[in-house]
Design a protein around this motif. Structure first.
Motif, short mmCIF file in Angstrom:
data_model
loop_
_atom_site.label_atom_id
_atom_site.label_comp_id
_atom_site.label_asym_id
_atom_site.label_seq_id
_atom_site.Cartn_x
_atom_site.Cartn_y
_atom_site.Cartn_z
N ASN A 65 18.64 -12.49 -16.68
CA ASN A 65 18.33 -11.93 -18.00
C ASN A 65 17.97 -13.03 -19.00
O ASN A 65 17.05 -12.85 -19.81
N LYS A 66 18.70 -14.16 -18.95
CA LYS A 66 18.39 -15.27 -19.85
C LYS A 66 17.01 -15.85 -19.56
O LYS A 66 16.28 -16.24 -20.47
N ALA A 67 16.66 -15.91 -18.27
CA ALA A 67 15.36 -16.45 -17.89
C ALA A 67 14.24 -15.47 -18.23
O ALA A 67 13.08 -15.87 -18.37
N GLY A 68 14.59 -14.20 -18.36
CA GLY A 68 13.60 -13.18 -18.68
C GLY A 68 12.73 -12.77 -17.50
O GLY A 68 11.73 -12.09 -17.66
N VAL A 69 13.12 -13.20 -16.30
CA VAL A 69 12.35 -12.90 -15.10
C VAL A 69 13.33 -12.40 -14.03
O VAL A 69 14.35 -13.01 -13.79
N ARG A 70 12.97 -11.26 -13.40
CA ARG A 70 13.89 -10.66 -12.42
C ARG A 70 13.49 -10.93 -10.97
O ARG A 70 14.33 -10.95 -10.10
#
Length: 178
Positions: A65-70
């Motif tokens: 979530n922090k990286a914004g990429v799943r």
């Protein structure tokens, strides 16, 4: 925490094999040995394993979530491992409920269609969970050439799971004939 989970996982595989073999022999009427202490220890290790897995999953989810990429497609094995573990845990709870209805004092527990279905689903969920995790367990344990050992362990566990399936079906048929 990961190292502790690796040790717990190894112990769980051993206890799982012992529990399934003796439990299957008991259901098939081949043996009358009930290793209650093995089952209790297995339950305790399963709960600890589930708690550690949940903590590690939450940490991973927060990081994603922090990286914004799943990267859903790339993480499909990760989620297969987590989801199969959760499903296996829920079905193990049903397994404990089904088999704790009887005792050695009043005979074997009743085994109806619900018991058969939930236990067969548990076998399937455990197969998926073990197969999807075994190679990474060996890699995390520092085992060299995990591919060969993985294939051997999967074969042995497949035979053990097949024994459990045959025992559950035989036990169900035995109860239907009562």
């Amino acid at each position: 925490m990961r190292k502790a989970n690796i040790i717990i996982s190894h112990l769980m595989i051993i206890l799982f094999a012992v529990h399934v073999i003796f439990g299957s022999f008991l259901m098939l009427g081949v043996s009358h040995i009930l290793l209650h202490s093995v089952a209790i220890l297995f339950i305790i290790l399963t709960v600890v394993h589930a708690v550690i897995g949940t903590i590690l999953t939450i940490r991973t989810d927060i990081t994603q979530n922090k990286a914004g990429v799943r990267y859903q497609k790339e993480n499909s094995l990760f989620w297969t491992r987590r989801n199969s573990g959760f499903v296996a845990l829920v079905l193990m709870i049903f397994h404990v409920i089904v088999f704790s209805k009887g005792s050695s004092l009043n005979g074997p527990p009743p085994f109806n269609t619900f018991g058969l279905i939930t236990n067969l689903l548990m076998v399937a969920a455990l197969a998926v969970h073990i197969v999807s995790n075994i190679k990474s367990l060996f890699i995390g344990s520092g085992i060299k050439r995990p591919k060969i050992l993985t294939a051997n362990i999967i074969f042995v566990l497949s035979v053990i799971l097949l024994l459990a399936t045959v025992a559950f079906i035989s036990y169900y048929i035995w109860w239907k004939m009562q």
